[in-house]
Write a protein that holds these residues in place. Structure first.
Motif, mmCIF file in Angstrom:
data_model
loop_
_atom_site.group_PDB
_atom_site.id
_atom_site.type_symbol
_atom_site.label_atom_id
_atom_site.label_comp_id
_atom_site.label_asym_id
_atom_site.label_seq_id
_atom_site.Cartn_x
_atom_site.Cartn_y
_atom_site.Cartn_z
ATOM 1 N N SER A 108 24.208 29.809 43.820
ATOM 2 C CA SER A 108 23.441 29.859 44.922
ATOM 3 C C SER A 108 22.053 29.011 44.621
ATOM 4 C CB SER A 108 23.003 31.337 45.251
ATOM 5 O OG SER A 108 24.032 32.011 45.814
ATOM 6 N N ILE A 109 21.752 28.087 45.463
ATOM 7 C CA ILE A 109 20.505 27.402 45.207
ATOM 8 C C ILE A 109 19.575 27.845 46.278
ATOM 9 C CG2 ILE A 109 19.679 24.920 45.096
ATOM 10 C CD1 ILE A 109 22.663 24.172 45.217
ATOM 11 N N ILE A 110 18.296 28.052 45.633
ATOM 12 C CA ILE A 110 17.225 28.464 46.633
ATOM 13 C C ILE A 110 16.045 27.722 46.433
ATOM 14 C CG2 ILE A 110 15.478 30.637 46.614
ATOM 15 C CD1 ILE A 110 18.653 31.475 46.754
ATOM 16 N N THR A 111 15.610 27.637 47.941
ATOM 17 C CA THR A 111 14.643 26.409 48.110
ATOM 18 C C THR A 111 13.789 26.848 49.164
ATOM 19 O OG1 THR A 111 16.064 24.444 47.590
ATOM 20 C CG2 THR A 111 14.314 24.053 48.836
ATOM 21 N N PRO A 112 12.431 27.069 48.952
ATOM 22 C CA PRO A 112 11.330 26.948 50.007
ATOM 23 C C PRO A 112 10.842 25.755 50.506
ATOM 24 C CG PRO A 112 10.227 27.317 47.943
ATOM 25 C CD PRO A 112 11.857 26.850 47.553
ATOM 26 N N VAL A 113 10.530 25.765 51.685
ATOM 27 C CA VAL A 113 9.999 24.353 52.320
ATOM 28 C C VAL A 113 8.726 24.671 53.053
ATOM 29 C CG1 VAL A 113 10.484 22.647 53.939
ATOM 30 C CG2 VAL A 113 12.590 23.442 52.330
ATOM 31 N N TYR A 114 7.978 23.977 52.602
ATOM 32 C CA TYR A 114 6.663 23.736 53.632
ATOM 33 C C TYR A 114 5.931 22.483 53.674
ATOM 34 C CZ TYR A 114 2.053 25.034 55.459
ATOM 35 O OH TYR A 114 0.862 24.714 56.214
ATOM 36 N N ASN A 115 5.951 21.755 54.930
ATOM 37 C CA ASN A 115 5.593 20.721 55.069
ATOM 38 C C ASN A 115 5.832 19.581 54.249
ATOM 39 O OD1 ASN A 115 4.340 21.643 57.181
ATOM 40 N ND2 ASN A 115 2.244 21.682 56.333
ATOM 41 N N SER A 116 7.198 19.501 53.892
ATOM 42 C CA SER A 116 7.934 18.609 52.810
ATOM 43 C C SER A 116 8.651 17.467 53.307
ATOM 44 C CB SER A 116 8.917 19.675 51.866
ATOM 45 O OG SER A 116 8.333 20.686 51.710
ATOM 46 N N SER A 117 8.531 16.941 54.623
ATOM 47 C CA SER A 117 9.221 15.974 55.082
ATOM 48 C C SER A 117 9.157 14.612 54.333
ATOM 49 C CB SER A 117 8.674 15.654 56.574
ATOM 50 O OG SER A 117 7.348 15.419 56.757
ATOM 51 N N ALA A 118 7.939 14.278 53.499
ATOM 52 C CA ALA A 118 8.009 13.211 52.858
ATOM 53 C C ALA A 118 8.930 12.867 51.696
ATOM 54 C CB ALA A 118 6.572 12.974 52.141
ATOM 55 N N PHE A 119 9.260 14.190 51.080
ATOM 56 C CA PHE A 119 10.395 13.895 49.984
ATOM 57 C C PHE A 119 11.920 14.739 50.139
ATOM 58 C CE2 PHE A 119 5.871 14.269 48.364
ATOM 59 C CZ PHE A 119 5.721 12.843 47.935
ATOM 60 N N LEU A 120 11.739 15.371 51.360
ATOM 61 C CA LEU A 120 12.910 16.243 51.456
ATOM 62 C C LEU A 120 14.285 15.373 51.602
ATOM 63 C CD1 LEU A 120 13.730 19.187 52.114
ATOM 64 C CD2 LEU A 120 13.104 18.658 54.479
ATOM 65 N N GLN A 121 14.155 14.247 52.173
ATOM 66 C CA GLN A 121 15.762 13.589 52.253
ATOM 67 C C GLN A 121 16.001 13.298 50.838
ATOM 68 O OE1 GLN A 121 17.454 13.345 54.842
ATOM 69 N NE2 GLN A 121 16.241 12.685 56.523
ATOM 70 N N GLU A 122 15.385 12.977 50.029
ATOM 71 C CA GLU A 122 15.677 12.458 48.303
ATOM 72 C C GLU A 122 16.178 14.171 47.840
ATOM 73 O OE1 GLU A 122 13.458 8.917 46.299
ATOM 74 O OE2 GLU A 122 11.926 10.747 47.144
ATOM 75 N N THR A 123 15.457 14.890 47.928
ATOM 76 C CA THR A 123 15.997 16.337 47.544
ATOM 77 C C THR A 123 17.356 16.713 48.101
ATOM 78 O OG1 THR A 123 13.704 17.039 47.184
ATOM 79 C CG2 THR A 123 15.477 18.721 47.343
ATOM 80 N N ILE A 124 17.569 16.567 49.584
ATOM 81 C CA ILE A 124 18.689 16.795 50.034
ATOM 82 C C ILE A 124 20.015 16.113 49.258
ATOM 83 C CG2 ILE A 124 19.992 16.864 52.158
ATOM 84 C CD1 ILE A 124 17.373 17.301 53.698
ATOM 85 N N GLN A 125 19.751 14.716 49.273
ATOM 86 C CA GLN A 125 20.699 13.889 48.935
ATOM 87 C C GLN A 125 21.045 14.178 47.374
ATOM 88 O OE1 GLN A 125 21.867 11.781 51.100
ATOM 89 N NE2 GLN A 125 23.705 11.725 49.580
#
Length: 250
Positions: free
Chosen positions: A5-22
């Motif tokens: 299980s991978i646990i991730t909080p997100v808050y106004n993270s659009s600038a870097f979120l695509q790289e993290t998802i990939q």
């Protein structure tokens, strides 16, 4: 039931979120679920997340902005995997991270493990030398410095249960790890660099002088230490924190 299980909080993270998802989608180990809680972002982070077409990724939007610890706890309540690991929305895993960590945990019969990670600027270029997983971690030595980083650590929930974050502390990760290490004798190091941590100029983890009081409360309020003992460990933490970030690349 996924193994990790991978646990991730997100808050106004659009600038870097695509790289993290990939970086998660590129993992060589694929038996995972990814529990993401958005902490009431005001940018388009939720829009980015909802475009992902993968049933292993489960996105929840919190009802209120409660901070990263609160967002992680909402995801942890739903976690079903044996191994629990964390990845913030602006950090990055190399493709072999999950495979190497799960293999190491099983081989070493470890309840908790952590690896090296690169400390990078916002473009993922090395900024200071890698943090090295070079010591076994115990409750005693974790009091003096927090060697465990969320993005490069993993624990076995089947053996130690789910450990939640204290809400209200700005040092919630340190408190969580200390509480976990009250249950187990040791966390084991895997000396391979498999993750990248973005060091933002405004990162709270580097504003040591601004969080001395918060760190003191880790010992005084959460560990229930005496005032003198709390001051002793706060001083050790501050000194070790200075050493942790002192060696800059030329």
């Amino acid at each position: 039931m996924a193994e990790v299980s991978i646990i991730t909080p997100v808050y106004n993270s659009s600038a870097f979120l695509q790289e993290t998802i990939q970086s998660v989608l590129n993992q060589t180990f694929q038996d995972w679920e990814w529990l993401i809680t958005d902490d009431c972002s005001t940018d388009n982070s939720v829009e980015i997340l909802r475009k992902i077409n993968d049933p292993r990724i489960k996105v929840n939007v919190g009802e209120k902005n409660g901070g990263a610890g609160h967002a992680r706890n909402l995801s942890l309540q739903k976690a079903a995997g044996r191994f629990i690991t964390f990845l913030d929305a602006d950090d990055y895993w190399e493709p072999n991270f999950l495979e190497e960590m799960v293999t190491f945990m099983k081989r070493e019969n470890a309840e908790l493990a952590y690896s090296n990670y690169s400390r990078c600027d916002e473009n993922l270029k090395p900024k200071i030398e890698d943090f090295r997983a070079d010591k076994e971690v115990t409750f005693g030595n974790l009091l003096k410095t927090c060697r465990l980083s969320l993005l490069s650590s993993m624990y076995d929930s089947r053996r130690v249960g789910i450990e939640f974050f204290p809400e209200g502390s700005k040092r919630e990760d340190h408190v969580m790890w200390l509480n976990l290490l009250k249950k187990i004798p040791v966390g084991k190091p895997l000396p391979k660099t498999m993750a990248k941590y973005r060091m933002h100029a405004s990162s709270i983890s580097r504003r040591k002088t601004n969080i001395m009081k918060d760190q003191y409360l880790v010992y005084k309020d959460y560990m229930k230490f005496s005032t003198l003992k709390s001051m002793y460990y706060t001083a050790n933490w501050a000194f070790n924190g200075f050493l942790k970030y002192s060696k800059l690349f030329n």
